[in-house]
Design an enzyme around this catalytic site. Structure first.
Site, PDB file in Angstrom:
ATOM      1  N   GLY A  46      -5.458  30.863   6.266  1.00  0.00           N
ATOM      2  CA  GLY A  46      -5.883  31.637   5.112  1.00  0.00           C
ATOM      3  C   GLY A  46      -5.356  30.997   3.850  1.00  0.00           C
ATOM      4  CD  GLN A  51      -1.584  30.551  -0.580  1.00  0.00           C
ATOM      5  OE1 GLN A  51      -2.529  31.090  -0.025  1.00  0.00           O
ATOM      6  NE2 GLN A  51      -0.582  30.012   0.095  1.00  0.00           N
ATOM      7  CB  CYS A 101       3.613  31.448   2.826  1.00  0.00           C
ATOM      8  SG  CYS A 101       2.546  31.410   1.376  1.00  0.00           S
ATOM      9  CG  LEU A 102      -0.464  26.772   3.913  1.00  0.00           C
ATOM     10  CD1 LEU A 102      -1.953  26.644   3.662  1.00  0.00           C
ATOM     11  CD2 LEU A 102       0.029  25.637   4.795  1.00  0.00           C
ATOM     12  CG  HIS A 143       0.163  36.139   4.084  1.00  0.00           C
ATOM     13  ND1 HIS A 143       1.419  35.833   4.547  1.00  0.00           N
ATOM     14  CD2 HIS A 143      -0.161  35.158   3.200  1.00  0.00           C
ATOM     15  CE1 HIS A 143       1.842  34.723   3.957  1.00  0.00           C
ATOM     16  NE2 HIS A 143       0.897  34.282   3.141  1.00  0.00           N
ATOM     17  CD  GLU A 144      -4.071  34.233   2.784  1.00  0.00           C
ATOM     18  OE1 GLU A 144      -3.825  33.875   1.614  1.00  0.00           O
ATOM     19  OE2 GLU A 144      -3.538  33.711   3.762  1.00  0.00           O
ATOM     20  CG  HIS A 147      -0.804  34.699  -1.578  1.00  0.00           C
ATOM     21  ND1 HIS A 147       0.307  34.058  -2.078  1.00  0.00           N
ATOM     22  CD2 HIS A 147      -0.873  34.343  -0.270  1.00  0.00           C
ATOM     23  CE1 HIS A 147       0.884  33.353  -1.104  1.00  0.00           C
ATOM     24  NE2 HIS A 147       0.191  33.513   0.008  1.00  0.00           N
TER      25      HIS A 147
HETATM   26 ZN    ZN Z   1       0.725  32.681   1.804  1.00  0.00          ZN
END
Ligand code: ZN
Length: 174
Positions: A46, A51, A101-102, A143-144, A147
């Site tokens: 995701g 991000q 998380c990236l 989670h997304e 963000h």
């Molecule tokens: Zn994330």
């Protein structure tokens, strides 16, 4: 399509509340396509627009549900692209799971999420959609969408730890 650079902490864009998208224009579709390519290249399950440094309410999720029974072949991954996603229903049950998380590379944390949710938003064509998600897919969506509010999993985790490389590989990052 092109991949974009994934921003990491302490980039302030990750802490901003993302703006609502007034209309799904060609520019928004390009953002969606680039996010899909960036997510796949990472690889991750995701990605939210902040991000990639773009503070608009856009998320992409790609996830393959595990087979219902052991020994069955893996199911093909399903791609979701959502503009202005909003959680409209939450099941009362919460479940714990380990997330990464990236944008917070190298760290993991155990986070409590709703077990199932209903989301509404606009798809890539600008049409309204409603998605019911449970289990890991519901976790990725939560989670997304976090963000987009400037919230990271480390804010919700009771404990955050540095992941071993092996452990991180086995946990899908988003
Ligand atoms: Zn994330």
């Amino acid at each position: 399509m092109a991949t974009r650079e994934i921003v990491t902490l302490p980039d302030p864009v990750l802490r901003q509340k993302a703006r609502k998208v007034p209309a799904v224009t060609e520019d928004v579709r390009t953002l969606i396509d680039d996010m899909v390519e960036t997510m796949r290249a990472a690889p991750g399950v995701g990605l939210a627009a902040p991000q990639v440094g773009d503070s608009r309410r856009v998320i992409v999720v790609e996830y393959a549900e595990p087979p219902e029974q052991e020994g069955e072949p893996a199911r093909p991954p399903k791609l979701f692209t959502l503009v202005n996603p909003e959680i409209v229903r939450r099941a009362p049950d919460q479940v714990k799971g380990v997330e990464g998380c990236l944008s917070v590379p190298g760290y993991l944390g155990e986070v409590e999420r709703f077990e199932s949710i209903t989301i509404k938003g606009l798809n890539r064509a600008g049409l309204p959609v409603r998605i019911k998600a449970a289990g890991w897919l519901a976790r990725i969506f939560q989670h997304e969408i976090d963000h987009l509010e400037g919230t990271l999993f480390i804010d919700r985790a009771e404990e955050v730890w540095k992941g071993e490389e092996k452990e991180i590989e086995s946990i899908a990052a988003d």
